[in-house]
Scaffold this active site. Sequence first.
Site, short mmCIF file in Angstrom:
data_model
loop_
_atom_site.label_atom_id
_atom_site.label_comp_id
_atom_site.label_asym_id
_atom_site.label_seq_id
_atom_site.Cartn_x
_atom_site.Cartn_y
_atom_site.Cartn_z
N TYR A 1 0.99 -1.39 0.08
CA TYR A 1 0.02 0.15 -0.09
C TYR A 1 0.89 1.30 -0.08
O TYR A 1 0.88 1.96 -1.03
CB TYR A 1 -0.98 -0.02 1.24
CG TYR A 1 -1.97 -1.12 1.21
CD1 TYR A 1 -2.85 -1.29 0.06
CD2 TYR A 1 -1.79 -2.42 2.13
CE1 TYR A 1 -3.54 -2.34 0.01
CE2 TYR A 1 -2.59 -3.48 1.75
CZ TYR A 1 -3.79 -3.51 0.84
OH TYR A 1 -4.44 -4.50 0.68
N PRO B 1 -11.35 -0.67 -4.16
CA PRO B 1 -12.52 -1.41 -4.53
C PRO B 1 -13.65 -0.72 -4.53
O PRO B 1 -13.96 0.56 -3.60
CB PRO B 1 -12.67 -2.49 -3.64
CG PRO B 1 -11.37 -2.73 -3.01
CD PRO B 1 -10.69 -1.46 -2.79
N HIS C 1 -7.91 0.98 0.55
CA HIS C 1 -7.74 -0.48 1.09
C HIS C 1 -6.69 -0.75 2.12
O HIS C 1 -6.44 -1.70 3.10
CB HIS C 1 -7.25 -1.41 -0.11
CG HIS C 1 -7.51 -2.57 -0.36
ND1 HIS C 1 -7.51 -3.32 0.86
CD2 HIS C 1 -8.18 -3.44 -1.19
CE1 HIS C 1 -7.76 -4.72 0.51
NE2 HIS C 1 -8.11 -4.86 -0.72
N SER D 1 -11.09 -12.05 -5.57
CA SER D 1 -11.35 -12.24 -4.28
C SER D 1 -12.66 -12.49 -4.02
O SER D 1 -13.51 -12.01 -4.74
CB SER D 1 -10.97 -10.67 -3.93
OG SER D 1 -10.46 -10.59 -2.76
#
Length: 641
Positions: free
Chosen positions: A117, A130, A353, A567
């Site tokens: 990240y 997302p 995220h 996912s």
Amino acid sequence: MPSPLQAWRQFRSIRPEIMFYNAAASTKAAAVPMQKRDFSSAAGSKLPKLPTPDTLQTLRHFLDFAEALESPKEFKQTQKAVYNFMDLETYGLDIGLKLRAEKHNNWLTPWWLNVAYLEARDPLPVVTSPGVNFPKFEYQGQSGQIEHAAKIAQAAVFFYKKIQRNELKPDMAGSAPLDMAQYRLLFGTDRIPRKGKDEIRYGADAETPARHAVVFRNGHAFQMDVVDSNGEPLSIDMLRQQLEEVVHHSEHRHLHALGLMTAEKRDKWAEVRESVARLPSNRKSLERIESALFSIALDGAAQPLKGYTEKDEQARQSLHGSGSECNTLNRWFDKTIQFTIGDNGYCGMCYEHTPAEGPPIAALMDFIMDQFDGRTFIDGGSASGLQPVRRLDFELTDDHKKAIDKAKKRIDAVAEDLEVLTYTFTRFGKNFPKSVKISPDSFIQLAFALAFHRIHGTLAPTYETASLRKFDEGRTENIRSPNLQMAKFVNMMKAGSNRPFTELHDQLHAATKAHKKYTTDCMNGAGMDRHLLAYKLLNAESQNPTTLSLFETPAWKRMAHFQISTSQVPTRHYIPMCFGPSAEDCYGICYNPQERELHFTITTFRHFPSTSSRRFAKELERALNDLRAICVKGAKENSKL
Ligand code: COA
């Protein structure tokens, strides 16, 4: 306007969980101390530490995954390379990892926050962050929009209070309680852009907990209280009144909404943010946005693209807002929780995220839907210490405005390029694979492999997220596929091979069992990918970094390019999630298997000629039907033998 291909190259965004596969491991991967908190296990007992994987097992997995993709000749070379690597290079690295595991609560997570990240320089939309969608609400127009924004905000505050009071039941994997620390990190959190490496500022660390949300409309930002001075949620009436005030003061579209910069490359946004923050009034506005518990976007009208549905458009709204001429000017992609409220009943969330995986977000969304089902909103009453709605303006220079104009062009090109398709398979759900003693997740992954092979004629290295939350501060592992048994099955299904159903049936079972076995390994901290990442990072951090031979093999280079990135995020309500593909020739697939239906959101880049979300959905449907037929007919024929 750049062509889609140019835009892709400029804006190339890689799913953060995957990006370090291709990049050299960072030498700056110093640990981000994961704020240690005593609520990591809501079950009350301390969760085990993440174990260090076994070298032999990791390399056996490597060989298994390599053999699935390579010709016998290529595989012989890989075997040699793996034996050499094991003999000559792993010893010191394994000792290094053991020492690290003794020092850290979780040897992986501080590294993970950095490499997956904070050090990623690509823009947050559409791959890192997302989108998540609520079921359609029944309203049209502004008053319904305001009412639903108020209800979603109040329900989110209820959830926030539950987290603060430690009232959430622990999530479980079978009988194992999962780490609940991620929940505490959701509210009031913001990823601040910094040159080279971002900073994550958790709301849970604020000296005074925030009481406000930030509301965006037509690109204007406003601060609005959602909690009173006693820490109690505001009533729907009060939230509604404040939202009406926001509407009253935001009739014209902002020409240079600063939020558009949050869709930029991180270094560029860091540079602009630093410059914007030099003015004290701007700094104050930034502070108010960044400390807000969550954001609410009161979006304008959004029409589906020709040939696509309203649900497809809803997914585009939550992923990127469909461009600067539509609703992207109402996003602040750095904020962990950003609710998007359409004017037509379609609402959702875009989430940053870094602090958490999908399941805690999905739990929040499910909880909000429970509040709608139970109509348990608080109305009426008066609030103490309510602050007036405040406009959060920015004084911008011409250079800032130019940077925003550039950011608009980039995100517009990406929004145009990304094909987003929501698809529900209705013939069966988890119930069918369960009825034939197969893991539904493994069944679906096998269908992905088959669908891809039928379109492209090859096997796709596939990424699937596995939770490591059985362990203290656990994040994720990668349930990589295809494994050897899956590859055998897909090859047996080649057109014209005409294998008997009994053989296909047995191989289907072997393939799904092998996938499930590896899933269990991953969830128990015995997966391959994070162990290999540790080797890369230990080597990069050592005094004399060398080239690790394993990562130079053609096998690894192939395995590191995930043509399907997936996912599973299950929910109780219809709440599909979505994200972009990890590279231009790839598919992004988020799926939500329910008992009687399977929901998928499939993304691809239009400029890449051989991928198409629509075609994949078609082949996926065919693959799921074929797998079912093999299970049914194969079992029948087996019973006759
Ligand atoms: N026979 C019959 N039933 C079976 C079976 C078999 N052989 N194998 C599994 N099942 C059942 C399970 O008991 C379960 O039952 P339930 O519906 O009553 O709960 C169901 O089938 C689903 O199991 P399965 O499909 O194997 O998957 P899972 O629920 O164990 O999930 C993962 C697998 C990997 C997705 C999950 O463990 C995980 O890690 N999730 C987190 C992913 C994540 O973080 N995503 C977000 C990233 S942002």
